[in-house]
Design a protein around this motif. Sequence first.
Motif, short mmCIF file in Angstrom:
data_model
loop_
_atom_site.label_atom_id
_atom_site.label_comp_id
_atom_site.label_asym_id
_atom_site.label_seq_id
_atom_site.Cartn_x
_atom_site.Cartn_y
_atom_site.Cartn_z
N UNK A 153 0.99 -1.25 0.02
CA UNK A 153 -0.15 0.00 -0.14
C UNK A 153 0.70 1.26 0.25
N UNK A 154 1.98 0.83 -0.12
CA UNK A 154 3.09 2.19 -0.06
C UNK A 154 3.82 2.82 -1.23
N UNK A 155 2.40 2.66 -1.99
CA UNK A 155 3.23 3.41 -3.68
C UNK A 155 4.16 2.82 -4.10
N UNK A 156 5.24 1.49 -3.61
CA UNK A 156 6.80 1.05 -4.21
C UNK A 156 6.26 0.25 -5.57
N UNK A 157 6.22 0.83 -6.90
CA UNK A 157 6.24 -0.03 -7.98
C UNK A 157 5.60 -0.70 -8.69
N UNK A 158 4.81 -0.93 -9.76
CA UNK A 158 4.03 -0.73 -10.24
C UNK A 158 4.62 -2.40 -11.74
N UNK A 159 5.03 -3.33 -10.85
CA UNK A 159 4.98 -4.16 -11.28
C UNK A 159 3.15 -4.81 -11.58
N UNK A 160 3.95 -6.47 -12.34
CA UNK A 160 2.07 -7.18 -13.39
C UNK A 160 2.81 -8.59 -12.95
N UNK A 161 1.54 -9.30 -12.66
CA UNK A 161 1.79 -10.45 -13.35
C UNK A 161 2.54 -10.76 -14.65
N UNK A 162 3.36 -12.17 -14.34
CA UNK A 162 4.22 -12.18 -15.00
C UNK A 162 3.65 -14.11 -15.95
N UNK A 163 4.01 -14.95 -16.19
CA UNK A 163 3.60 -16.24 -16.44
C UNK A 163 4.51 -17.56 -15.16
N UNK A 164 3.66 -17.79 -15.17
CA UNK A 164 3.95 -18.94 -14.00
C UNK A 164 4.71 -20.07 -14.59
N UNK A 165 5.77 -20.89 -14.06
CA UNK A 165 6.38 -21.46 -14.55
C UNK A 165 5.53 -22.95 -15.03
N UNK A 166 4.82 -23.16 -14.37
CA UNK A 166 4.28 -24.05 -15.50
C UNK A 166 2.37 -23.83 -15.75
N UNK A 167 2.38 -23.81 -17.29
CA UNK A 167 0.79 -23.84 -17.75
C UNK A 167 -0.03 -24.27 -17.65
N UNK A 168 -1.42 -24.25 -17.49
CA UNK A 168 -2.30 -24.73 -17.77
C UNK A 168 -2.34 -25.79 -19.10
#
Length: 858
Positions: A588-603
Amino acid sequence: MVKAVSGLYKDLTGFLPYQYQLRVAENLLTGKNIILSVPTGAGKTWASIMPFLFAKNQPDIDFPKKMIYSLPLRALCNSITEDVKEVTKNSAFKGMSSIHTGEFSDDKYFESDIVFSTIDQTLSNFLCFPLPLSQRQANINAGALIGSYLVFDEFHLLDGSRSMATTLGMLRMLGKLSRFCIMTATLSNNFMNKLKGALDNVEIVTLDGFDEDIAKIGSLKVPKDKISKKEIEVAESIINAETIKENHKDKTIVICNRVETAQRIYIDLKEWTEEKGIKLICLHSRFFDRHRKKYEKRLKKLFGKVVKSQKTNSILISTQVIEAGMDISCEVMHTEIAPINALLQRAGRCARYQGEHGKIFVYDVLNLEEQAKVKESDFDKLTKEDIKEIRKLKNLYLPYKEELCITTLEYLSQKEYQQLNEEVTVKLVNYILKKAEQEIWNGISDGYKMKDIRNSWEKSVTDKFGAKNLYRELVRDIQSTEVILIDNPDFAVKVPFSLESVGIYKWSLIKWIKEVFEEHQYKFDDESDFWIAGVIRSREDLFLDLDENEIKYEFYSLKDIESVKETHETLFLNNSLFSYDSYVGFNKRNLGKGKSGFKESKDKEQFIHAYRKDTFIQHTEALLGAFEKNFDRNNQLDFVFNALNVKLKSKIDFKKLIQLILILHDYGKLNDRWQHWMQSYQRALSKLKNSPFTYQENLPLGHTGFDTKEQKEQLGEQYEEVVKNVEKSIKEQLKGGRPRHSGVGAYVIFDVLEEWLGSDKLWDKLFVPAAYAIARHHGVSNNSSPDFSISNHNYQAIKHLLEKYGFANYGLSQREKAEELNDFTSYGHSSFLLYLFFVRILRLCDQKATDDFEKYLN
């Protein structure tokens, strides 16, 4: 045998075993189940694993050839998996193990010989609501536990009224169909005896009577110049950066009860550690998998056994994720108060190795003023605002019970309990947990959740959404929501289950999202593409009896906070409005704007699957080959076959019965209507311009599609559109889609088993499980057989297979009207377990044979 087991210990670990470890092996390998209670760092992990490894290559020992090792925490699961892989990497056991957690799975169907799993994943599979799989696959994984060796590590950390009770109910239902080992460092003697009485054929192993081991175990051995291995000091302040700075020597571990506290301490220490050249790590549950694994590996290099005598000048800030099982140590620990069992687990990360001495600072979550306010408050004389404030302070003890935390703190404040050794540890557990454990046991022993387990199985069939809504009743009442940070919903709908997520307490997240809504609500209108939070839902019915339909998804933007408050397993958040930093995680501290990447195992279900054409005989024989190579190799199933025959008081050839199920599973595909549809479809594909498809007249098909793998590439991205257009054309031409087929084999196995087995009682126990395994090999809800008519020409294919595999004397009906199967719900749990065992083998063999039938043909 003991001598041989001892030799294996020496070969793999480089050390001879403790005597208690040999006692565990001797009991397990001679038919006993085990409850093992020894202190942290005393070698519980290898005590449970080594008997399995020894029996793995000993065909004369009646012991499971598959092990499922369940743990309560993801980080612990990751750590132990890596440790075992490292020890076995140069042995015959290399490559046998896999991991299965909520964030990562390299074995989503539990197929490896050794599976490390979180307890949530293990139980959800047995309950037929597997968390990582779609509901139509809900009956695949439960059968993995049947005939397996089941290890439950850190058992005391399970939720007493949910996952612990469900685990005991599961073990009671499995009975002799499994072998098990329950492990703990902090359950009282009284509670362990209650467990023993509730389960079958159990021995309790502790360090009582093993004085020689106590003298050798590094985590217990007191340095010569000290009176104890580690000492405790109860601090007067709440946990803070200044006290951590003042007491840091070389290796310091800080354990907080809440992620927000850990993040605050990390930020408060960051500048100072950079100035001093101190390595600082933050590790908790709100990191993406790729970052968490990175830090888990790093902390082992800074706090692990390999550097126990080296200076690393490091500080770790963490939460409960490291409190159990992690093989790390420090000389100074700072921890917020927790119930004594959790606190002792945390203490197990201090002075863990031989020759070390440690100091542990324990902090209340309330400062002195807040403690006084809570202790002296008289609710009858307080205003509503004061009561609200007091409750807010009491809630700071969450996720633990305030009473247990305060009692633990009171005991630790007494001088006689501040020098930790084995005797003091046992006293603390027995004194503090007596009342709490009795309350837990009262809830557990009322039926052991066995009716609820059966209810879950039935819901997986009758409820459109399966049994996942029972998760909070049977596994964990953790009001957590998985968060996926994205910038493009159109991309996310293509791969919704392949993106990384972080878990966060539901109501903390709602409060957070509410603030964002209040700030940006004006941006919503009917035409705007602006969104804050959303969910992804399936467009298609998952219960169709079709094996070639792709599942599709849609994104739904949640326009107000009330829709966010509804129950959502996963929320997709606009990463431009929320913060993620690779060093502190989701914040909640407004640190970074990272986003989800791919899991190592894909469905696998997310992506277009281009089928290969095979004949009915090729497909069926490939299933039989897959069974031989993946299930029947090296006597893998002997343990469960023997146990089933003991349970049924029979001498059934279960291998032959499974072969019969595999042979009959697609008998409905020989139905004249089904073959006409598929022949017409394949013929139409073959007539396309420059078609990579081929067609051969009057050859009963198992699947339509390409002849070779290379031909799949010819249509490339056009595959989906081309195939759908042809399918649409055939549906219009034949006035409908392919007829259902899976119930036909279920119908005809009735007569075969009646003639084969003879005994009505035995036939009744086997027919329903075998029939339902066939009926539900594409989904979980089929209860009927359709109309079918099989010509003599098509029947020759099944006749050939029956003769080849020893069933020549059994003829099958070729024409019948639609009929309902026997009501499965009227049968006992033993029949359902047998069904789960059969259907798992059938569905996995079917998948493998469909993916690459040539691989399994002799």
